[in-house]
Motif scaffolding. Structure first.
Motif, PDB file in Angstrom:
ATOM      1  N   GLY A 169       0.647  -1.180   0.032  1.00 49.38           N
ATOM      2  CA  GLY A 169       0.153  -0.007  -0.046  1.00 49.38           C
ATOM      3  C   GLY A 169       0.710   1.375   0.137  1.00 49.38           C
ATOM      4  N   LYS A 170       0.108   2.346   0.279  1.00 51.88           N
ATOM      5  CA  LYS A 170       0.969   3.598   0.351  1.00 51.88           C
ATOM      6  C   LYS A 170       1.981   3.914   1.330  1.00 51.88           C
ATOM      7  N   PRO A 171       2.970   4.601   0.932  1.00 50.44           N
ATOM      8  CA  PRO A 171       4.128   4.594   1.992  1.00 50.44           C
ATOM      9  C   PRO A 171       3.553   5.683   3.201  1.00 50.44           C
ATOM     10  N   PRO A 172       4.020   5.820   4.233  1.00 54.23           N
ATOM     11  CA  PRO A 172       3.582   6.589   5.408  1.00 54.23           C
ATOM     12  C   PRO A 172       3.773   7.995   4.829  1.00 54.23           C
ATOM     13  N   GLU A 173       2.939   8.934   5.363  1.00 52.59           N
ATOM     14  CA  GLU A 173       3.072  10.261   4.894  1.00 52.59           C
ATOM     15  C   GLU A 173       3.799  11.232   5.607  1.00 52.59           C
ATOM     16  N   ALA A 174       4.692  12.071   5.030  1.00 52.41           N
ATOM     17  CA  ALA A 174       5.746  12.665   5.917  1.00 52.41           C
ATOM     18  C   ALA A 174       4.947  13.586   7.104  1.00 52.41           C
ATOM     19  N   GLY A 175       5.355  13.442   8.106  1.00 52.11           N
ATOM     20  CA  GLY A 175       5.004  14.607   9.134  1.00 52.11           C
ATOM     21  C   GLY A 175       3.776  13.777   9.937  1.00 52.11           C
ATOM     22  N   ARG A 176       3.107  12.750   9.477  1.00 47.80           N
ATOM     23  CA  ARG A 176       2.079  12.331  10.113  1.00 47.80           C
ATOM     24  C   ARG A 176       2.312  11.272  11.403  1.00 47.80           C
ATOM     25  N   SER A 177       1.553  11.081  12.152  1.00 43.43           N
ATOM     26  CA  SER A 177       1.876  10.245  13.494  1.00 43.43           C
ATOM     27  C   SER A 177       0.923   8.993  13.010  1.00 43.43           C
ATOM     28  N   TYR A 178       1.884   7.992  13.333  1.00 46.25           N
ATOM     29  CA  TYR A 178       0.661   6.549  12.996  1.00 46.25           C
ATOM     30  C   TYR A 178       1.041   5.968  14.415  1.00 46.25           C
ATOM     31  N   ARG A 179      -0.059   5.308  14.730  1.00 47.55           N
ATOM     32  CA  ARG A 179      -0.069   4.425  15.965  1.00 47.55           C
ATOM     33  C   ARG A 179      -0.032   2.932  15.525  1.00 47.55           C
ATOM     34  N   LEU A 180       1.087   2.398  16.172  1.00 50.02           N
ATOM     35  CA  LEU A 180       1.307   0.935  15.966  1.00 50.02           C
ATOM     36  C   LEU A 180       0.119   0.022  16.229  1.00 50.02           C
ATOM     37  N   ARG A 181      -0.565  -0.568  15.277  1.00 46.69           N
ATOM     38  CA  ARG A 181      -1.599  -1.438  15.451  1.00 46.69           C
ATOM     39  C   ARG A 181      -1.373  -2.932  15.054  1.00 46.69           C
ATOM     40  N   PRO A 182      -0.794  -3.918  16.015  1.00 52.88           N
ATOM     41  CA  PRO A 182      -0.534  -5.322  15.770  1.00 52.88           C
ATOM     42  C   PRO A 182      -1.913  -6.157  15.606  1.00 52.88           C
ATOM     43  N   GLY A 183      -2.183  -6.908  14.572  1.00 49.00           N
ATOM     44  CA  GLY A 183      -2.996  -7.653  14.097  1.00 49.00           C
ATOM     45  C   GLY A 183      -2.882  -8.941  13.701  1.00 49.00           C
ATOM     46  N   ILE A 184      -3.617  -9.900  13.551  1.00 51.26           N
ATOM     47  CA  ILE A 184      -3.472 -11.349  13.306  1.00 51.26           C
ATOM     48  C   ILE A 184      -4.792 -11.579  12.435  1.00 51.26           C
ATOM     49  N   TYR A 185      -4.146 -12.375  11.397  1.00 52.46           N
ATOM     50  CA  TYR A 185      -5.381 -12.737   9.849  1.00 52.46           C
ATOM     51  C   TYR A 185      -5.030 -14.173   9.667  1.00 52.46           C
ATOM     52  N   ALA A 186      -6.065 -14.771   9.187  1.00 52.67           N
ATOM     53  CA  ALA A 186      -6.016 -16.207   8.824  1.00 52.67           C
ATOM     54  C   ALA A 186      -6.266 -16.217   7.152  1.00 52.67           C
ATOM     55  N   LEU A 187      -5.596 -17.318   6.629  1.00 52.85           N
ATOM     56  CA  LEU A 187      -5.902 -17.950   5.245  1.00 52.85           C
ATOM     57  C   LEU A 187      -6.545 -19.239   5.863  1.00 52.85           C
ATOM     58  N   LEU A 188      -7.743 -19.387   5.507  1.00 52.52           N
ATOM     59  CA  LEU A 188      -8.623 -20.475   5.958  1.00 52.52           C
ATOM     60  C   LEU A 188      -9.222 -21.314   4.607  1.00 52.52           C
ATOM     61  N   PRO A 189      -8.330 -22.079   3.952  1.00 52.60           N
ATOM     62  CA  PRO A 189      -8.725 -22.782   3.006  1.00 52.60           C
ATOM     63  C   PRO A 189      -9.534 -24.048   3.153  1.00 52.60           C
ATOM     64  N   ARG A 190     -10.318 -24.413   2.530  1.00 50.67           N
ATOM     65  CA  ARG A 190     -11.098 -25.684   2.516  1.00 50.67           C
ATOM     66  C   ARG A 190     -11.614 -26.109   1.026  1.00 50.67           C
ATOM     67  N   ASP A 191     -11.339 -26.975   0.454  1.00 46.91           N
ATOM     68  CA  ASP A 191     -11.844 -27.779  -0.786  1.00 46.91           C
ATOM     69  C   ASP A 191     -11.760 -26.624  -2.087  1.00 46.91           C
ATOM     70  N   GLY A 192     -10.526 -26.046  -1.839  1.00 44.30           N
ATOM     71  CA  GLY A 192     -10.275 -25.071  -3.041  1.00 44.30           C
ATOM     72  C   GLY A 192     -10.833 -23.645  -2.896  1.00 44.30           C
ATOM     73  N   GLN A 193     -11.434 -23.508  -1.726  1.00 45.09           N
ATOM     74  CA  GLN A 193     -12.089 -22.246  -1.422  1.00 45.09           C
ATOM     75  C   GLN A 193     -11.452 -21.655   0.004  1.00 45.09           C
ATOM     76  N   LEU A 194     -11.784 -20.396   0.171  1.00 41.24           N
ATOM     77  CA  LEU A 194     -10.999 -19.597   1.156  1.00 41.24           C
ATOM     78  C   LEU A 194     -12.376 -19.105   1.923  1.00 41.24           C
TER      79      LEU A 194
END
Length: 150
Positions: A11-36
């Motif tokens: 995605g986009k690079p961070p914008e100069a001068g903007r403050s960002y809060r670190l947000r750790p997250g967790i996501y899953a690939l959930l495959p079954r029978d060729g579908q997600l």
């Protein structure tokens, strides 16, 4: 730096001068029978995503993964294994927050549908893995889906 581990940014690079809060997250690939198994967040507009979300303060990653998948899909999961991570810099309108999202990606087995999603505005959906690669709403999700669910 020799030996340093760099986490890829999507995605986009961070914008100069903007403050960002670190947000750790967790996501899953959930495959079954060729579908997600995916989630569609309806607000502010339809956005197809890997199920997951923020890791709460004091929460360990794996319990967070189980909780988030259940909240967004209504499914329980088994046998999660870590695939990698990526970063993206975004505005999160639901929190009125500019965030550096550190997204940890896991592969897990969808085990059982326990009920409808608990998270308001989320709908669980199954999609062929090859279609998911083009329909997922962010490039980091698309990258991991293409790499691990061809």
């Amino acid at each position: 730096m020799k030996g340093a581990h760099v986490i890829r940014r999507f995605g986009k690079p961070p914008e100069a001068g903007r403050s960002y809060r670190l947000r750790p997250g967790i996501y899953a690939l959930l495959p079954r029978d060729g579908q997600l198994l995916l989630t569609c967040q309806m607000d502010p507009g339809p956005d197809i995503q890997l199920p997951g979300g923020g890791i709460d303060p004091g929460e360990s990653p794996l319990p967070a993964l189980h909780r988030e998948v259940y909240e967004e899909t209504g499914w329980s999961i088994a046998a999660p294994r870590r695939l990698g991570a990526f970063r993206r810099f975004v505005f999160m309108p639901e929190y009125h927050l500019w965030a550096e999202k550190l997204c940890h990606i896991y592969m897990a087995r969808p085990l059982q549908r326990l009920g409808p999603p608990l998270e308001p505005g989320h709908e669980a959906l199954w999609m062929p893995a090859d279609e998911a690669v083009t329909h997922l709403g962010n490039p980091g999700d698309r990258h991991f889906a293409a790499r691990f669910c061809p």
